[in-house]
Design an enzyme around this catalytic site. Structure first.
Site, PDB file in Angstrom:
ATOM      1  N   LYS A   1     -42.450   5.684  76.142  1.00 52.47           N
ATOM      2  CA  LYS A   1     -41.883   6.283  77.563  1.00 52.47           C
ATOM      3  C   LYS A   1     -41.953   7.145  78.149  1.00 52.47           C
ATOM      4  O   LYS A   1     -42.501   7.632  79.422  1.00 52.47           O
ATOM      5  CB  LYS A   1     -40.504   5.675  77.257  1.00 52.47           C
ATOM      6  CG  LYS A   1     -40.516   4.408  76.752  1.00 52.47           C
ATOM      7  CD  LYS A   1     -38.689   4.010  76.238  1.00 52.47           C
ATOM      8  CE  LYS A   1     -38.085   2.703  75.073  1.00 52.47           C
ATOM      9  NZ  LYS A   1     -37.372   2.766  75.425  1.00 52.47           N
TER      10      LYS A   1
ATOM     11  N   ARG B   1     -46.282 -18.251  68.874  1.00 49.41           N
ATOM     12  CA  ARG B   1     -47.152 -17.855  67.746  1.00 49.41           C
ATOM     13  C   ARG B   1     -46.811 -18.862  66.665  1.00 49.41           C
ATOM     14  O   ARG B   1     -47.289 -19.777  66.327  1.00 49.41           O
ATOM     15  CB  ARG B   1     -46.850 -16.607  67.071  1.00 49.41           C
ATOM     16  CG  ARG B   1     -47.664 -15.123  67.684  1.00 49.41           C
ATOM     17  CD  ARG B   1     -47.938 -14.127  67.406  1.00 49.41           C
ATOM     18  NE  ARG B   1     -46.552 -13.518  66.940  1.00 49.41           N
ATOM     19  CZ  ARG B   1     -46.321 -12.619  65.883  1.00 49.41           C
ATOM     20  NH1 ARG B   1     -46.935 -11.773  65.959  1.00 49.41           N
ATOM     21  NH2 ARG B   1     -44.987 -12.241  66.193  1.00 49.41           N
TER      22      ARG B   1
END
Length: 432
Positions: free
Chosen positions: A206, A47
Site C-alpha cells: 500500500k 475456483r
C-alpha cells in the site's frame, strides 16, 4: 437514461466479491440512476463452482475466467481474486478486448502497476483501484484528483487493520504480542497465517501505491523499506507511555528536504498521543496527508472487510461506467517526476533506544561518546536501576533526527561496549 445495460464480469466471489454482487443486485435501481444506464452482472469467475452463493444465479458461475473476460459483450471487469497471477494476465486480456478494470489488488499494483497502466492507456481503457488501499476510505481518488493541483510532501498512515488491532490491544490492556494476536485471530481480524500483516508486507504494498500517486513517480514494492511488528513488547509500550506516546505500525512516504528524492517505508514507531493517528483504535485505518496548499488532512475509516471494501469497489465501478457512457477515460499513471527512491539509510529519523547496562561510574559517558562519534545528537536520557543479576541498570536514550545509517551504526557500536549488556529495544519516533 440508456436502456441497454453495461455488463460487468466479476473475477472472484469471496468475502469482497460476494458483497459486490449483493450490492449490485439490491441497489440496481440506484446504481442505474447514478450512472445513467443499468449495470448487469454478466458472469462470475470462481475456483469452486459447487459452492452455494446466495443471490447469484447458478448460470452466471464459471471457472473459465479468461473466456469470461474475452466474451465480447463485457464492458467492465471487477477483479477481486488478489495475487499476481492469474490476475495480471486477466487484467491485461481485459484491456486488449476493450474492457475497463476495477481492481482491489494491492500486491499486483505495487509490483507491476506501471505495465498495467501502460496496457490500459494503449487500449484506451480505465484502471481504477480505490479498494486496494485502506478499504472504504476515499483516499486514492482524492490523491489522484482532488489534490492533483497541490504538492504533497508526506503521507503517513495506519493502513493495516490487523496490526492496528494487535498494537491497540497491547497498549490498552497490557497484553503481550502473542496474546493480542490470538484475540485478533479469534475475532477474524487476523488470518490463520498472519505473516503478510504482522511482517508489514501488506502495508508495504500500500505504501508503494500511495507514494507513486502522491509524488508522481514510480515506486515499486521492492523500493519500500519494511520492518514487521512481531518484536514489539509490553516494555516498549511502557517506555512509550513514559514519553507520552503510543506505538503504531506506520506506512510513511515522504519527499526529501531538497525535493530531489522520495522515500517509502513501513515500520513500528512511537508517535505522540497528541498526533491524530495515535487515537486510531481497533482495526480502523487512517492516513495523514501533508500538502503545501491544503495543509494537513486525515482520512479515517474501516480499512478492510467485505462491505467496506465492496463500497470502494462500487464507487470505482460507477466512475468507470460513467466514463464508458461518455466515451472518456479517467486519470492514468502520472510518473512525470521520475524521482529516485532513496534507501532507508539516507532517511532522517529519530530513535528510542533502550540499553541494559552495568550500573557503575562512566557508563553514561561511554554511551554518549559513541553517539558523538557517529554524529548523532542525544535529546533525552533516562536511567533506572535494575538489580536483577548481571543487568544492573536500564538506560533509555532518545535521539534528535539523524540519518538512519548513522543511527544504525551507533547501535552496532554500542553493542561492542563492555558495559552494555544488551540492546533491549530500538524503535523510531515519528509524528513530531
Amino acid at each position: 437514461m440508456r436502456t441497454r445495460p453495461l455488463k460487468v464480469a466479476l473475477l472472484g466471489c469471496g468475502v469482497v466479491g460476494s458483497e459486490v454482487a449483493r450490492i449490485m443486485t439490491t441497489h440496481a435501481a440506484d446504481l442505474a440512476a447514478r450512472i445513467g444506464a443499468p449495470v448487469e452482472l454478466a458472469g462470475v469467475a470462481v475456483r469452486r463452482p459447487d459452492k452455494v452463493r446466495e443471490g447469484i444465479a447458478p448460470e452466471l458461475i464459471t471457472t473459465d475466467a479468461t473466456a469470461l473476460v474475452k466474451r465480447g459483450d463485457i464492458d467492465v471487469v471487477v477483479e477481486v481474486i488478489g495475487g499476481v497471477e492469474p490476475a495480471r494476465s486477466l487484467i491485461t486480456t481485459a484491456f486488449e478486448h476493450g474492457v475497463s478494470v476495477v481492481s482491489a489488488n494491492k500486491a499486483l499494483l505495487a509490483q507491476d502497476g506501471a505495465s498495467l497502466y501502460a496496457a490500459a492507456e494503449r487500449h484506451g481503457q480505465d484502471l481504477y483501484y480505490e479498494a486496494a488501499v485502506a478499504g472504504a476510505i476515499p483516499l486514492i481518488r482524492p490523491l489522484r484528483e482532488s489534490l492533483a493541483g497541490d504538492k504533497i510532501n508526506r503521507v503517513m498512515g495506519i493502513v493495516n487493520g490487523t496490526t492496528n488491532f494487535i498494537l491497540d490491544k497491547m497498549d490498552t490492556s497490557g497484553a503481550g504480542y502473542s496474546e493480542a494476536l490470538d484475540e485478533a485471530t479469534a475475532l477474524g481480524y487476523a488470518e490463520a497465517d498472519p505473516t503478510a500483516d504482522v511482517e508489514g508486507f501488506d502495508a508495504a504494498a500500500k505504501a508503494a501505491i500511495l507514494a507513486g500517486i502522491a509524488f508522481h513517480t514510480r515506486v515499486r514494492l521492492d523500493d519500500v523499506y519494511r520492518e514487521g511488528m512481531t518484536e514489539v513488547t509490553a516494555a516498549d509500550f511502557a517506555s512509550a507511555k513514559r514519553m507520552g506516546c503510543t506505538i503504531k505500525l506506520l506506512a510513511i512516504c515522504e519527499r526529501s528536504a531538497d525535493g530531489a528524492s522520495v522515500t517509502a517505508r513501513v515500520h513500528p514507531a512511537m508517535i505522540p498521543l497528541s498526533h491524530p493517528l495515535a487515537s486510531v483504535r481497533e482495526a480502523y485505518n487512517a492516513v495523514f496527508v501533508e500538502a503545501e496548499a491544503a495543509g494537513r488532512l486525515m482520512f479515517y475509516g474501516p480499512g478492510a472487510g467485505g462491505s467496506p471494501t465492496a463500497s470502494a469497489v462500487l464507487g470505482d465501478l460507477v466512475a468507470v461506467c460513467r466514463n464508458k457512457l461518455n466515451e472518456a477515460n479517467g486519470p492514468g499513471e502520472s510518473a512525470y517526476t521520475q524521482l529516485p527512491v532513496s534507501p532507508m539509510g539516507e532517511v532522517v529519523t529519530r530513535y528510542h533506544i533502550s540499553l541494559d547496562v552495568a550500573d557503575k561510574p562512566g557508563v553514561l559517558a561511554q554511551v554518549a561518546t559513541v553517539f558523538a562519534e557517529h554524529g548523532v545528537s542525544i535529546d533525552t536520557v533516562r536511567q533506572q536501576g535494575r538489580p536483577d543479576g548481571d543487568i544492573e541498570a536500564s538506560l533509555v536514550v532518545v535521539t534528535h533526527r539523524a540519518p538512519d545509517a548513522a543511527l544504525s551504526g551507533t547501535v552496532e557500536a554500542l553493542r561492542q561496549l563492555d558495559t552494555v549488556r544488551g540492546v533491549a529495544s530500538i524503535m523510531r519516533v515519528e509524528g513530531e
